[in-house]
Design a protein around this motif. Structure first.
Motif, PDB file in Angstrom:
ATOM      1  N   THR A   1     -54.888  -9.398  -5.986  1.00  0.00           N
ATOM      2  CA  THR A   1     -55.976  -9.090  -6.909  1.00  0.00           C
ATOM      3  C   THR A   1     -55.659  -9.771  -8.235  1.00  0.00           C
ATOM      4  N   GLY A   2     -56.617 -10.492  -8.776  1.00  0.00           N
ATOM      5  CA  GLY A   2     -56.448 -11.123 -10.071  1.00  0.00           C
ATOM      6  C   GLY A   2     -55.758 -12.473 -10.055  1.00  0.00           C
ATOM      7  N   TRP A   3     -55.434 -12.993  -8.877  1.00  0.00           N
ATOM      8  CA  TRP A   3     -54.734 -14.289  -8.848  1.00  0.00           C
ATOM      9  C   TRP A   3     -55.590 -15.413  -9.423  1.00  0.00           C
ATOM     10  N   GLU A   4     -56.893 -15.218  -9.437  1.00  0.00           N
ATOM     11  CA  GLU A   4     -57.770 -16.255  -9.992  1.00  0.00           C
ATOM     12  C   GLU A   4     -57.489 -16.506 -11.469  1.00  0.00           C
ATOM     13  N   HIS A   5     -56.925 -15.528 -12.166  1.00  0.00           N
ATOM     14  CA  HIS A   5     -56.584 -15.730 -13.580  1.00  0.00           C
ATOM     15  C   HIS A   5     -55.443 -16.737 -13.721  1.00  0.00           C
ATOM     16  N   ILE A   6     -54.489 -16.685 -12.816  1.00  0.00           N
ATOM     17  CA  ILE A   6     -53.403 -17.673 -12.834  1.00  0.00           C
ATOM     18  C   ILE A   6     -53.951 -19.055 -12.502  1.00  0.00           C
ATOM     19  N   ASP A   7     -54.817 -19.123 -11.508  1.00  0.00           N
ATOM     20  CA  ASP A   7     -55.417 -20.415 -11.154  1.00  0.00           C
ATOM     21  C   ASP A   7     -56.202 -20.999 -12.327  1.00  0.00           C
ATOM     22  N   ALA A   8     -56.908 -20.146 -13.065  1.00  0.00           N
ATOM     23  CA  ALA A   8     -57.694 -20.615 -14.207  1.00  0.00           C
ATOM     24  C   ALA A   8     -56.786 -21.140 -15.310  1.00  0.00           C
ATOM     25  N   ALA A   9     -55.674 -20.458 -15.552  1.00  0.00           N
ATOM     26  CA  ALA A   9     -54.729 -20.906 -16.579  1.00  0.00           C
ATOM     27  C   ALA A   9     -54.139 -22.263 -16.219  1.00  0.00           C
ATOM     28  N   ARG A  10     -53.783 -22.446 -14.970  1.00  0.00           N
ATOM     29  CA  ARG A  10     -53.235 -23.732 -14.543  1.00  0.00           C
ATOM     30  C   ARG A  10     -54.293 -24.830 -14.639  1.00  0.00           C
ATOM     31  N   ALA A  11     -55.531 -24.511 -14.277  1.00  0.00           N
ATOM     32  CA  ALA A  11     -56.602 -25.500 -14.372  1.00  0.00           C
ATOM     33  C   ALA A  11     -56.857 -25.910 -15.814  1.00  0.00           C
ATOM     34  N   ALA A  12     -56.564 -25.003 -16.748  1.00  0.00           N
ATOM     35  CA  ALA A  12     -56.732 -25.302 -18.181  1.00  0.00           C
ATOM     36  C   ALA A  12     -55.526 -26.043 -18.745  1.00  0.00           C
ATOM     37  N   GLY A  13     -54.545 -26.361 -17.899  1.00  0.00           N
ATOM     38  CA  GLY A  13     -53.385 -27.115 -18.342  1.00  0.00           C
ATOM     39  C   GLY A  13     -52.340 -26.291 -19.063  1.00  0.00           C
ATOM     40  N   LYS A  14     -52.271 -24.995 -18.763  1.00  0.00           N
ATOM     41  CA  LYS A  14     -51.300 -24.133 -19.421  1.00  0.00           C
ATOM     42  C   LYS A  14     -50.127 -23.814 -18.499  1.00  0.00           C
ATOM     43  N   GLY A  15     -48.974 -23.600 -19.108  1.00  0.00           N
ATOM     44  CA  GLY A  15     -47.873 -23.035 -18.360  1.00  0.00           C
ATOM     45  C   GLY A  15     -48.158 -21.569 -18.074  1.00  0.00           C
ATOM     46  N   VAL A  16     -47.450 -21.007 -17.121  1.00  0.00           N
ATOM     47  CA  VAL A  16     -47.689 -19.627 -16.694  1.00  0.00           C
ATOM     48  C   VAL A  16     -46.387 -18.831 -16.780  1.00  0.00           C
ATOM     49  N   ILE A  17     -46.428 -17.735 -17.507  1.00  0.00           N
ATOM     50  CA  ILE A  17     -45.293 -16.813 -17.577  1.00  0.00           C
ATOM     51  C   ILE A  17     -45.613 -15.594 -16.714  1.00  0.00           C
ATOM     52  N   VAL A  18     -44.871 -15.432 -15.632  1.00  0.00           N
ATOM     53  CA  VAL A  18     -45.036 -14.279 -14.750  1.00  0.00           C
ATOM     54  C   VAL A  18     -44.074 -13.193 -15.218  1.00  0.00           C
TER      55      VAL A  18
ATOM     56  N   LEU B   1     -38.167 -23.270 -20.922  1.00  0.00           N
ATOM     57  CA  LEU B   1     -39.020 -23.897 -21.930  1.00  0.00           C
ATOM     58  C   LEU B   1     -39.556 -25.234 -21.421  1.00  0.00           C
ATOM     59  N   ALA B   2     -38.696 -26.030 -20.803  1.00  0.00           N
ATOM     60  CA  ALA B   2     -39.120 -27.323 -20.274  1.00  0.00           C
ATOM     61  C   ALA B   2     -40.157 -27.156 -19.161  1.00  0.00           C
ATOM     62  N   ALA B   3     -39.959 -26.143 -18.306  1.00  0.00           N
ATOM     63  CA  ALA B   3     -40.914 -25.903 -17.224  1.00  0.00           C
ATOM     64  C   ALA B   3     -42.298 -25.555 -17.778  1.00  0.00           C
ATOM     65  N   LEU B   4     -42.336 -24.719 -18.810  1.00  0.00           N
ATOM     66  CA  LEU B   4     -43.625 -24.359 -19.407  1.00  0.00           C
ATOM     67  C   LEU B   4     -44.285 -25.563 -20.053  1.00  0.00           C
ATOM     68  N   LYS B   5     -43.502 -26.417 -20.666  1.00  0.00           N
ATOM     69  CA  LYS B   5     -44.068 -27.622 -21.291  1.00  0.00           C
ATOM     70  C   LYS B   5     -44.610 -28.584 -20.238  1.00  0.00           C
ATOM     71  N   ARG B   6     -44.119 -28.473 -19.014  1.00  0.00           N
ATOM     72  CA  ARG B   6     -44.671 -29.267 -17.908  1.00  0.00           C
ATOM     73  C   ARG B   6     -45.848 -28.541 -17.254  1.00  0.00           C
ATOM     74  N   HIS B   7     -46.269 -27.430 -17.858  1.00  0.00           N
ATOM     75  CA  HIS B   7     -47.384 -26.619 -17.358  1.00  0.00           C
ATOM     76  C   HIS B   7     -47.077 -26.002 -15.996  1.00  0.00           C
ATOM     77  N   GLU B   8     -45.805 -25.613 -15.813  1.00  0.00           N
ATOM     78  CA  GLU B   8     -45.396 -24.959 -14.576  1.00  0.00           C
ATOM     79  C   GLU B   8     -45.265 -23.453 -14.802  1.00  0.00           C
ATOM     80  N   GLY B   9     -44.834 -22.745 -13.757  1.00  0.00           N
ATOM     81  CA  GLY B   9     -44.678 -21.299 -13.842  1.00  0.00           C
ATOM     82  C   GLY B   9     -43.229 -20.891 -13.974  1.00  0.00           C
ATOM     83  N   ILE B  10     -42.984 -19.800 -14.685  1.00  0.00           N
ATOM     84  CA  ILE B  10     -41.645 -19.228 -14.795  1.00  0.00           C
ATOM     85  C   ILE B  10     -41.744 -17.721 -14.556  1.00  0.00           C
ATOM     86  N   GLY B  11     -40.622 -17.116 -14.190  1.00  0.00           N
ATOM     87  CA  GLY B  11     -40.594 -15.676 -13.975  1.00  0.00           C
ATOM     88  C   GLY B  11     -39.636 -14.986 -14.930  1.00  0.00           C
ATOM     89  N   ILE B  12     -40.063 -13.845 -15.465  1.00  0.00           N
ATOM     90  CA  ILE B  12     -39.263 -13.050 -16.394  1.00  0.00           C
ATOM     91  C   ILE B  12     -39.276 -11.600 -15.936  1.00  0.00           C
TER      92      ILE B  12
END
Length: 290
Positions: free
Chosen positions: A91-108, A168-179
Motif C-alpha cells: 500500500t502506498g508504493w506509488e509514492h516511492i515510484d512518483a519520487a523516483r520519477a521526479a528524479g529524487k533520492g529515496v530515504i526508506v 549521501l552519494a547514493a541519494l545524490k545518484r537518486h537511489e534508495g537508502i534504508g535507515i
C-alpha cells in the motif's frame, strides 16, 4: 550448521512462524532482562489499558517476537525469487515510484516492525538500495546476514563515516537508502527526544541526509500477515521536509515511528532497550516542575 539452517528454511512459513511462537515464549520465560524490558516498554507506552488488555497484547507480542527470529531463515536463505513471492501486496508504493520519477533520492525509514528485513529485499529487486551494516561477532551469523541482505541491487556499507558518505552519494545518484530510525544513536550522533512519553536518544542522520540532497522520505513497515500468509508492505510519506533543527527533526521522526507502531503494536520490537543512555552522553534535562 549452515546446511541445517538451509534445511529449516525450506519449511513452510506457517510452520516457521509456529516454531517462532514457541521460541518467543522460551526466550520470554528464560532468566534475564528480556521479559522485564518487553513488559516495561509495552505497558508504559500507553497503547493498552492496564489489566487484561495489556496482558493480551503482551501475549501477542511474545509470539510475534519469536516469529521475527525464525522467519529470517526463510528471508535470508531461500532463493531470492521465492523470498520476493512472500510479499503479498503493498500500500502506498506509488509514492516511492512518483519520487523516483521526479528524479529524487529515496530515504526508506523502517522501524523495527514486523519483518522489516523484507523491505530491502523488495526494494533491491527493483532499484539500487544502500543500507548500513554492523557485522555481528558470530562468524556464522555474519555470513548469514551478508548473504541474506546483499541480494538484488542491495549494497551494505559500514556504520561509520565512510558509510554515511556512501548513503549521501547514493541519494545524490537518486537511489534508495534504508535507515532504522528507532535504534539508540551513538554518542554525538543523536539528541534526546520523547518516544512514547519517555526520552530516547534518537539518531539525526535522516534529517541531515534529506537536507543535503532534497531526497523524499518515507516510513515503510512490513506487516506480518496471520497464519504465515506472508507480508504486506505499507509506505507512508513524510509530507514535509524534516526541520533543520536536530531536536525538532528527532521529535518528528519519533512521532512518525509512534504512528506506525500504533498500527501494528504487537509486531514492534518492544524488547529493545530504546531508552538507554549511550556512553559519554549526558542525561536529558528534567522537565520543569509545574
Amino acid at each position: 550448521m549452515m546446511f541445517l539452517l538451509k534445511l529449516l528454511a525450506r519449511l513452510p512459513l506457517p510452520v516457521l512462524h509456529g516454531l517462532g511462537i514457541a521460541l518467543g515464549w522460551l526466550i520470554y520465560l528464560a532468566p534475564g532482562r528480556h521479559s522485564q524490558r518487553m513488559r516495561s516498554n509495552l505497558f508504559d507506552s500507553g497503547l493498552c489499558t492496564p489489566g487484561r488488555d495489556c496482558r493480551r497484547l503482551l501475549r501477542q507480542t511474545i509470539g510475534e517476537s519469536g516469529k521475527a527470529i525464525v522467519e529470517l531463515l526463510a528471508v535470508w536463505l531461500r532463493p531470492y525469487d521465492k523470498v520476493l513471492k512472500l510479499v503479498k501486496g503493498t500500500t502506498g508504493w506509488e509514492h516511492i515510484d512518483a519520487a523516483r520519477a521526479a528524479g529524487k533520492g529515496v530515504i526508506v525509514i523502517a522501524p523495527h516492525i514486523g519483518c522489516f528485513e523484507m523491505i530491502n529485499q523488495y526494494y533491491a529487486a527493483r532499484h539500487p538500495f544502500t543500507a548500513m551494516y554492523k557485522p555481528p561477532r558470530q562468524p556464522v551469523l555474519d555470513a548469514l546476514m551478508l548473504n541474506g541482505r546483499q541480494r538484488g541491487q542491495a549494497t551494505l556499507v559500514p556504520t561509520d563515516l565512510s558509510g554515511v558518505r556512501a548513503l549521501l552519494a547514493a541519494l545524490k545518484r537518486h537511489e534508495g537508502i534504508g535507515i532504522l530510525p528507532d535504534q539508540v544513536a551513538t554518542g554525538g550522533d543523536g539528541v534526546w527526544a520523547p518516544f512514547f512519553g519517555r526520552p530516547a536518544y534518537t539518531p539525526t542522520l535522516v534529517a541531515s541526509l534529506q537536507r543535503k540532497t532534497g531526497a523524499a522520505a518515507f516510513f515503510v513497515a512490513a506487516e506480518r500477515l496471520n497464519w504465515g500468509r506472508g507480508y504486506r508492505l505499507h509506505v507512508m510519506p513524510v509530507d514535509d521536509a524534516l526541520p533543520a533543527d536536530k531536536a525538532a527533526a528527532a521529535v518528528r521522526i519519533n512521532q512518525g515511528v509512534e504512528a506506525v507502531v500504533r498500527r501494528f503494536p504487537a509486531q514492534y520490537l518492544w524488547s529493545y532497550n530504546r531508552h538507554k543512555r549511550p556512553g559519554g552522553v549526558a542525561l536529558p534535562d528534567a522537565p520543569p516542575e509545574a
